[in-house]
Structure formats: structure tokens, C-alpha cells
Design a protein around this motif. Structure first.
Motif, PDB file in Angstrom:
ATOM      1  N   LYS A 114      98.623 -15.040  64.906  1.00 41.99           N
ATOM      2  CA  LYS A 114      97.680 -14.113  65.538  1.00 41.99           C
ATOM      3  C   LYS A 114      97.223 -14.646  66.895  1.00 41.99           C
ATOM      4  O   LYS A 114      96.818 -15.783  67.018  1.00 41.99           O
ATOM      5  CB  LYS A 114      96.461 -13.915  64.638  1.00 41.99           C
ATOM      6  N   GLY A 115      97.317 -13.761  67.898  1.00 38.97           N
ATOM      7  CA  GLY A 115      96.744 -14.059  69.185  1.00 38.97           C
ATOM      8  C   GLY A 115      97.415 -15.162  69.985  1.00 38.97           C
ATOM      9  O   GLY A 115      96.784 -15.757  70.829  1.00 38.97           O
ATOM     10  N   VAL A 116      98.695 -15.426  69.725  1.00 43.78           N
ATOM     11  CA  VAL A 116      99.364 -16.486  70.475  1.00 43.78           C
ATOM     12  C   VAL A 116     100.712 -15.988  70.978  1.00 43.78           C
ATOM     13  O   VAL A 116     101.489 -15.408  70.221  1.00 43.78           O
ATOM     14  CB  VAL A 116      99.572 -17.742  69.603  1.00 43.78           C
ATOM     15  N   VAL A 117     100.962 -16.194  72.256  1.00 44.97           N
ATOM     16  CA  VAL A 117     102.269 -15.934  72.848  1.00 44.97           C
ATOM     17  C   VAL A 117     102.638 -17.181  73.640  1.00 44.97           C
ATOM     18  O   VAL A 117     101.831 -17.704  74.410  1.00 44.97           O
ATOM     19  CB  VAL A 117     102.261 -14.692  73.762  1.00 44.97           C
ATOM     20  N   LYS A 118     103.843 -17.680  73.436  1.00 43.89           N
ATOM     21  CA  LYS A 118     104.323 -18.873  74.137  1.00 43.89           C
ATOM     22  C   LYS A 118     105.248 -18.455  75.285  1.00 43.89           C
ATOM     23  O   LYS A 118     106.061 -17.544  75.142  1.00 43.89           O
ATOM     24  CB  LYS A 118     105.090 -19.795  73.186  1.00 43.89           C
ATOM     25  N   HIS A 119     105.113 -19.150  76.387  1.00 46.47           N
ATOM     26  CA  HIS A 119     105.928 -18.933  77.587  1.00 46.47           C
ATOM     27  C   HIS A 119     106.655 -20.250  77.837  1.00 46.47           C
ATOM     28  O   HIS A 119     106.016 -21.256  78.182  1.00 46.47           O
ATOM     29  CB  HIS A 119     104.992 -18.572  78.750  1.00 46.47           C
ATOM     30  N   LEU A 120     107.962 -20.262  77.595  1.00 44.78           N
ATOM     31  CA  LEU A 120     108.761 -21.476  77.774  1.00 44.78           C
ATOM     32  C   LEU A 120     109.576 -21.383  79.050  1.00 44.78           C
ATOM     33  O   LEU A 120     110.208 -20.354  79.315  1.00 44.78           O
ATOM     34  CB  LEU A 120     109.726 -21.676  76.612  1.00 44.78           C
ATOM     35  N   LEU A 121     109.578 -22.459  79.808  1.00 40.93           N
ATOM     36  CA  LEU A 121     110.408 -22.553  80.995  1.00 40.93           C
ATOM     37  C   LEU A 121     111.236 -23.825  80.862  1.00 40.93           C
ATOM     38  O   LEU A 121     110.674 -24.921  80.735  1.00 40.93           O
ATOM     39  CB  LEU A 121     109.549 -22.595  82.258  1.00 40.93           C
ATOM     40  N   LEU A 122     112.549 -23.663  80.838  1.00 41.80           N
ATOM     41  CA  LEU A 122     113.462 -24.804  80.840  1.00 41.80           C
ATOM     42  C   LEU A 122     113.941 -24.991  82.272  1.00 41.80           C
ATOM     43  O   LEU A 122     114.260 -24.012  82.953  1.00 41.80           O
ATOM     44  CB  LEU A 122     114.659 -24.548  79.923  1.00 41.80           C
ATOM     45  N   ALA A 123     114.005 -26.233  82.725  1.00 40.33           N
ATOM     46  CA  ALA A 123     114.315 -26.491  84.127  1.00 40.33           C
ATOM     47  C   ALA A 123     115.264 -27.665  84.283  1.00 40.33           C
ATOM     48  O   ALA A 123     115.253 -28.611  83.494  1.00 40.33           O
ATOM     49  CB  ALA A 123     113.033 -26.785  84.903  1.00 40.33           C
ATOM     50  N   LYS A 124     116.070 -27.576  85.333  1.00 38.88           N
ATOM     51  CA  LYS A 124     116.836 -28.711  85.843  1.00 38.88           C
ATOM     52  C   LYS A 124     116.506 -28.786  87.323  1.00 38.88           C
ATOM     53  O   LYS A 124     116.743 -27.830  88.068  1.00 38.88           O
ATOM     54  CB  LYS A 124     118.336 -28.515  85.653  1.00 38.88           C
ATOM     55  N   PHE A 125     115.936 -29.893  87.741  1.00 36.73           N
ATOM     56  CA  PHE A 125     115.588 -30.059  89.147  1.00 36.73           C
ATOM     57  C   PHE A 125     116.847 -30.309  89.971  1.00 36.73           C
ATOM     58  O   PHE A 125     117.830 -30.872  89.482  1.00 36.73           O
ATOM     59  CB  PHE A 125     114.585 -31.208  89.318  1.00 36.73           C
ATOM     60  N   HIS A 175     121.796 -29.483  75.717  1.00 37.27           N
ATOM     61  CA  HIS A 175     120.787 -29.093  76.702  1.00 37.27           C
ATOM     62  C   HIS A 175     121.328 -28.274  77.858  1.00 37.27           C
ATOM     63  O   HIS A 175     120.555 -27.702  78.622  1.00 37.27           O
ATOM     64  CB  HIS A 175     120.058 -30.320  77.240  1.00 37.27           C
ATOM     65  N   GLN A 176     122.638 -28.191  78.020  1.00 35.24           N
ATOM     66  CA  GLN A 176     123.290 -27.405  79.073  1.00 35.24           C
ATOM     67  C   GLN A 176     122.770 -27.755  80.468  1.00 35.24           C
ATOM     68  O   GLN A 176     122.704 -26.915  81.352  1.00 35.24           O
ATOM     69  CB  GLN A 176     123.149 -25.912  78.793  1.00 35.24           C
ATOM     70  N   GLY A 177     122.389 -28.996  80.653  1.00 39.51           N
ATOM     71  CA  GLY A 177     121.935 -29.457  81.961  1.00 39.51           C
ATOM     72  C   GLY A 177     120.437 -29.381  82.176  1.00 39.51           C
ATOM     73  O   GLY A 177     119.930 -29.930  83.155  1.00 39.51           O
ATOM     74  N   PHE A 178     119.718 -28.690  81.304  1.00 39.72           N
ATOM     75  CA  PHE A 178     118.269 -28.612  81.442  1.00 39.72           C
ATOM     76  C   PHE A 178     117.660 -29.962  81.088  1.00 39.72           C
ATOM     77  O   PHE A 178     118.065 -30.600  80.127  1.00 39.72           O
ATOM     78  CB  PHE A 178     117.691 -27.510  80.537  1.00 39.72           C
ATOM     79  N   THR A 179     116.699 -30.388  81.867  1.00 46.01           N
ATOM     80  CA  THR A 179     116.112 -31.713  81.685  1.00 46.01           C
ATOM     81  C   THR A 179     114.636 -31.678  81.306  1.00 46.01           C
ATOM     82  O   THR A 179     114.123 -32.630  80.735  1.00 46.01           O
ATOM     83  CB  THR A 179     116.251 -32.541  82.972  1.00 46.01           C
ATOM     84  N   HIS A 180     113.939 -30.595  81.650  1.00 42.72           N
ATOM     85  CA  HIS A 180     112.499 -30.490  81.421  1.00 42.72           C
ATOM     86  C   HIS A 180     112.180 -29.184  80.706  1.00 42.72           C
ATOM     87  O   HIS A 180     112.826 -28.166  80.938  1.00 42.72           O
ATOM     88  CB  HIS A 180     111.733 -30.511  82.748  1.00 42.72           C
ATOM     89  N   VAL A 181     111.140 -29.232  79.864  1.00 40.08           N
ATOM     90  CA  VAL A 181     110.630 -28.023  79.222  1.00 40.08           C
ATOM     91  C   VAL A 181     109.132 -27.933  79.495  1.00 40.08           C
ATOM     92  O   VAL A 181     108.421 -28.942  79.449  1.00 40.08           O
ATOM     93  CB  VAL A 181     110.935 -27.992  77.706  1.00 40.08           C
ATOM     94  N   PHE A 182     108.698 -26.727  79.833  1.00 42.54           N
ATOM     95  CA  PHE A 182     107.299 -26.447  80.115  1.00 42.54           C
ATOM     96  C   PHE A 182     106.860 -25.311  79.200  1.00 42.54           C
ATOM     97  O   PHE A 182     107.508 -24.270  79.153  1.00 42.54           O
ATOM     98  CB  PHE A 182     107.114 -26.055  81.590  1.00 42.54           C
ATOM     99  N   GLU A 183     105.757 -25.531  78.474  1.00 40.51           N
ATOM    100  CA  GLU A 183     105.269 -24.536  77.527  1.00 40.51           C
ATOM    101  C   GLU A 183     103.836 -24.158  77.874  1.00 40.51           C
ATOM    102  O   GLU A 183     102.957 -25.020  77.934  1.00 40.51           O
ATOM    103  CB  GLU A 183     105.307 -25.099  76.109  1.00 40.51           C
ATOM    104  N   SER A 184     103.633 -22.873  78.092  1.00 41.13           N
ATOM    105  CA  SER A 184     102.287 -22.355  78.337  1.00 41.13           C
ATOM    106  C   SER A 184     101.913 -21.435  77.180  1.00 41.13           C
ATOM    107  O   SER A 184     102.769 -20.741  76.631  1.00 41.13           O
ATOM    108  CB  SER A 184     102.244 -21.566  79.649  1.00 41.13           C
ATOM    109  N   THR A 185     100.640 -21.425  76.832  1.00 40.90           N
ATOM    110  CA  THR A 185     100.153 -20.597  75.736  1.00 40.90           C
ATOM    111  C   THR A 185      99.213 -19.531  76.277  1.00 40.90           C
ATOM    112  O   THR A 185      98.340 -19.822  77.103  1.00 40.90           O
ATOM    113  CB  THR A 185      99.416 -21.463  74.697  1.00 40.90           C
ATOM    114  N   PHE A 186      99.407 -18.318  75.775  1.00 39.12           N
ATOM    115  CA  PHE A 186      98.593 -17.163  76.143  1.00 39.12           C
ATOM    116  C   PHE A 186      98.153 -16.469  74.869  1.00 39.12           C
ATOM    117  O   PHE A 186      98.757 -16.639  73.816  1.00 39.12           O
ATOM    118  CB  PHE A 186      99.397 -16.194  77.024  1.00 39.12           C
ATOM    119  N   GLU A 187      97.113 -15.649  74.964  1.00 38.30           N
ATOM    120  CA  GLU A 187      96.631 -14.931  73.792  1.00 38.30           C
ATOM    121  C   GLU A 187      97.350 -13.602  73.594  1.00 38.30           C
ATOM    122  O   GLU A 187      97.395 -13.075  72.487  1.00 38.30           O
ATOM    123  CB  GLU A 187      95.125 -14.710  73.880  1.00 38.30           C
TER     124      GLU A 187
END
Length: 109
Positions: free
Chosen positions: A5-16, A57-69
Motif C-alpha cells: 500500500k502506498g509505495v511505488v519504486k523508481h529504479l534507474l540502472l546506469a553505466k557511466f 548486469h549487461q554493463g550496468f554498474t550502478h542502481v538508484f532506487e527512489s520511493t514514492f507514495e
């Protein structure tokens, strides 16, 4: 199973991009983390680097997770001027990016 309830995750996978210094990456991560204090719908932020032993990982090195309601909160975040300004700088340093939004499902055990 039910949605959390009340949670949405926003994932960003990145390779610099090659040549992005560790200092620049650290600066960008601090800027990303700082968004949680500037954009009200963003409730939490976590990040990490790939430590998987599966080599998928297909070259992705970093993961960023943000939480929203709500999903609407993500829309507000994406359109927020502070996010737009930061994203223009952040994305310029990425070679690869993948973004997924999801609502976690609780699995009974």
C-alpha cells in the motif's frame, strides 16, 4: 499476493561513460541523493553498485532506487524543475540507462 500500500519504486540502472572520474560520479550521486530533500513526492533514495556474481548486469554498474507514495508522485518528480535540471546533467554522463517503475508485491510466506 497483494500490492504494498502506498509505495511505488523508481529504479534507474546506469553505466557511466568511460572517462567519468570517480570524483564526478560521487558528485552526481550526492546530487541525486539531494533530490529527496528538494522534491516533496520523493520519499526515499538508495543506491549501490553491482556486486552480482552472475555476470548478467549487461554493463550496468550502478542502481538508484527512489520511493514514492503514488504513480502521480513519480510524474510530479519527473516534471519538477529541480529534477529536470539535475537529469540534464546526470544523463549527460551516462553511457547506458534503464528506468523501471513498479509497485512492490507482498508475497505471503
Amino acid at each position: 499476493m497483494e500490492e504494498a500500500k502506498g509505495v511505488v519504486k523508481h529504479l534507474l540502472l546506469a553505466k557511466f561513460k568511460d572517462g567519468t572520474t570517480p570524483e564526478k560520479i560521487e558528485q552526481l550521486i550526492k546530487g541525486y541523493a539531494g533530490l529527496v530533500d528538494q522534491i516533496e513526492p520523493m520519499k526515499a533514495f538508495h543506491w549501490g553498485t553491482d556486486v552480482s556474481i552472475e555476470n548478467l548486469h549487461q554493463g550496468f554498474t550502478h542502481v538508484f532506487e527512489s520511493t514514492f507514495e503514488t504513480r502521480e508522485g513519480i510524474a510530479q518528480y519527473v516534471a519538477h524543475p529541480v529534477h529536470v535540471e539535475f537529469a540534464n546533467v546526470f544523463l549527460a554522463h551516462l553511457d547506458k540507462v534503464l528506468v523501471i517503475d513498479y509497485t512492490p508485491t507482498i508475497v505471503p510466506h
